[in-house]
Design a protein around this motif. Structure first.
Motif, PDB file in Angstrom:
ATOM      1  N   THR A  47       0.846  -1.200   0.000  1.00  0.00           N
ATOM      2  CA  THR A  47       0.000   0.000   0.000  1.00  0.00           C
ATOM      3  C   THR A  47       0.882   1.251   0.000  1.00  0.00           C
ATOM      4  O   THR A  47       0.612   2.216  -0.724  1.00  0.00           O
ATOM      5  CB  THR A  47      -0.957  -0.014   1.207  1.00  0.00           C
ATOM      6  OG1 THR A  47      -1.640  -1.272   1.203  1.00  0.00           O
ATOM      7  CG2 THR A  47      -1.979   1.104   1.128  1.00  0.00           C
ATOM      8  N   GLU A  74      -4.783  -5.340  -2.337  1.00  0.00           N
ATOM      9  CA  GLU A  74      -5.568  -6.422  -1.755  1.00  0.00           C
ATOM     10  C   GLU A  74      -6.088  -7.375  -2.833  1.00  0.00           C
ATOM     11  O   GLU A  74      -6.283  -8.563  -2.579  1.00  0.00           O
ATOM     12  CB  GLU A  74      -6.737  -5.844  -0.950  1.00  0.00           C
ATOM     13  CG  GLU A  74      -6.429  -5.485   0.502  1.00  0.00           C
ATOM     14  CD  GLU A  74      -5.545  -4.273   0.709  1.00  0.00           C
ATOM     15  OE1 GLU A  74      -5.316  -3.526  -0.264  1.00  0.00           O
ATOM     16  OE2 GLU A  74      -5.071  -4.072   1.847  1.00  0.00           O
ATOM     17  N   ARG A 150      -6.006   3.626   6.248  1.00  0.00           N
ATOM     18  CA  ARG A 150      -4.903   2.721   6.541  1.00  0.00           C
ATOM     19  C   ARG A 150      -5.282   1.784   7.683  1.00  0.00           C
ATOM     20  O   ARG A 150      -5.899   2.180   8.661  1.00  0.00           O
ATOM     21  CB  ARG A 150      -3.632   3.495   6.907  1.00  0.00           C
ATOM     22  CG  ARG A 150      -3.038   4.359   5.782  1.00  0.00           C
ATOM     23  CD  ARG A 150      -2.775   3.635   4.467  1.00  0.00           C
ATOM     24  NE  ARG A 150      -1.921   2.471   4.524  1.00  0.00           N
ATOM     25  CZ  ARG A 150      -0.605   2.478   4.310  1.00  0.00           C
ATOM     26  NH1 ARG A 150       0.008   3.612   4.051  1.00  0.00           N
ATOM     27  NH2 ARG A 150       0.073   1.353   4.331  1.00  0.00           N
TER      28      ARG A 150
HETATM   29  N1  ASP Z   1      -3.324  -2.458   3.049  1.00  0.00           N
HETATM   30  C1  ASP Z   1      -3.929  -1.425   3.839  1.00  0.00           C
HETATM   31  C2  ASP Z   1      -2.852  -0.682   4.622  1.00  0.00           C
HETATM   32  O1  ASP Z   1      -1.689  -1.006   4.525  1.00  0.00           O
HETATM   33  C3  ASP Z   1      -4.996  -1.934   4.729  1.00  0.00           C
HETATM   34  C4  ASP Z   1      -4.551  -2.897   5.802  1.00  0.00           C
HETATM   35  O2  ASP Z   1      -3.450  -3.424   5.784  1.00  0.00           O
HETATM   36  O3  ASP Z   1      -5.342  -3.133   6.730  1.00  0.00           O
HETATM   37  O4  ASP Z   1      -3.158   0.223   5.340  1.00  0.00           O
END
Ligand code: ASP
Ligand code: MG
Length: 409
Positions: A47, A74, A150
């Protein structure tokens, strides 16, 4: 047989090997006869990588397009995990947030979940499929892809568990549960078998960052039993659930939270008349600065002191505002201190027991630690002290309230 939602975070699915290990773990549950819905995060770092990528195109990416981009992380993991499950001869089907109809509002990058269509999930479960759902993303009423902020996969997992009335929502992460305090400060801190939603919220907001706070609130609201456990080592983890209050022997204090990020502001010599608390605190919150502890002294000689704490990052901003207020109110002066910390005892057992506060104050007195501010709520007692005494205070309290791990272990 149980209906379980299992959420695996970025580190747990960080490499192909780890994705395969997650698949093996899911298989063990399926072999026991459990029905499993899996929610996954993007592979660790993904992300953030996507965010950086957008920044290399433009400093101000369009909010809608940013969510289209971020949601791809995701989408990768749901497909890979489903393939890994197929390789173990399990039926599995992946779904993006849009496909599972996880409906949100239209606030890109921090959308809120409105509704989940559980039909497809339940139909797949009946057909012996493992349902693999992308965390952190949904779709708004017009079909736009949205993301939840996040760390949002925790919230996806809890929301899905609530929608399908799961027996438990398990959050697999890199720690093996919730501890009585941060083990980096107190090496003999213990993993808690259970903790209530209320306690977890106090612990989480005070720095024991294991779970997204929003997910805990959501789980508490819908009473979804939530378990935090390690994706790398076997163990029962920590169950977060409602206070059944059945166990009379339960500890009075469940944990000790602390926070080094606070700063204190005292506005001295404020005229004692209606509206002054509002005049001091109002401009601070109007500037979107979150105020934590607020204490007003009993007035003497027609004037009083108002003390409050803010996040340390915002001390300068809040200080400037307070200086302005002092002039307007013809108050005496402002004094600030950026070297404080807050230490809190947390426990639902406190509700029915007096005397915890005085026991806490005695421990601090014996350690020669001066208490600057005290606040209490039903399940929490917090003191603000000098930052340099934080570790000493936490260790002494941890021992006093019987939280240290027995030596035999
Ligand atoms: N991939 C997203 C993040 O890194 C959501 C998660 O990990 O919960 O924030
Ligand atoms: Mg995460």
């Amino acid at each position: 047989m149980a209906l379980i939602v299992q959420k695996f975070g970025g580190t747990s699915v960080g490499t192909p090997e780890r994705i395969k290990a997650v698949a093996e773990r899911i298989k063990r549950h399926v072999d026991k006869g459990d029905q499993i819905v899996v929610v996954v995060s993007a592979m660790s770092g993904e992300t953030s990588r996507l965010l950086t990528l957008s920044q290399s195109i433009t400093a101000q990416p369009d909010a809608r397009e940013l969510d289209v981009l971020l949601s791809t992380g995701e989408q990768v993991t749901i497909a890979l995990l489903s393939m890994a499950l197929h390789d173990l001869s399990l039926g599995a089907r992946s779904y993006t947030g849009g496909q599972v109809k996880l409906l949100t509002d239209s606030v890109f990058s921090k959308a809120r979940i409105k509704q989940i269509d559980k039909k497809a999930i339940l139909a797949d479960l009946t057909n012996d499929q493992v349902v693999v759902i992308a965390g952190f993303q949904g779709v708004d009423g017009s079909g736009n892809i949205t993301t939840l902020g996040r760390g949002g996969s925790d919230t996806t997992a809890v929301a899905i568990a609530a929608a399908i009335n799961a027996d438990e929502c398990q959050i697999y992460t890199d720690v093996d549960g919730v501890y009585t305090t941060d083990p980096r400060v107190v090496s003999c801190a213990q993993r808690l078998d259970r903790i209530t939603f209320e306690e977890m919220l106090e612990m989480a907001s005070l720095g024991s960052k294991v779970l997204q706070i929003r997910a805990v609130e959501f789980a508490g609201k819908y009473q979804v039993p939530l378990r935090v456990l390690s994706s790398f080592k076997e163990g029962p983890g920590t169950l977060i659930s409602i206070d059944e209050n059945a166990d009379m022997e339960a500890a009075l204090v469940s944990g000790i939270a602390f926070n080094r990020d606070e700063a204190r502001i005292i506005v001295r010599g404020v005229p004692d008349m209606p509206g002054v608390a509002y005049k001091v605190i109002g401009p601070v919150s109007d500037a979107n600065i979150e105020v934590d502890v607020i204490v007003q002294n009993v007035a003497a000689d027609g004037s009083t002191d108002i003390t409050f704490t803010v996040h340390r990052n915002e001390l300068d901003k809040a200080h400037a505002i307070a200086e302005k207020t002092v002039k307007e109110l013809s108050a005496r002066e402002v004094a600030v201190d950026g070297n404080i910390c807050k230490v809190s005892l947390v426990g639902v057992g406190m509700r029915s027991h007096a005397g915890i506060a005085s026991q806490m104050f005695k421990v601090l007195a014996d350690a020669g630690i001066n208490i600057e501010l005290i606040t209490t709520s039903e399940i929490k007692i917090s003191v603000v002290i000098e930052e340099k005494y934080m570790e000493l205070a936490v260790r002494a309290l941890h021992t006093e309230f019987g939280l240290d791990q027995p030596e035999s272990e």
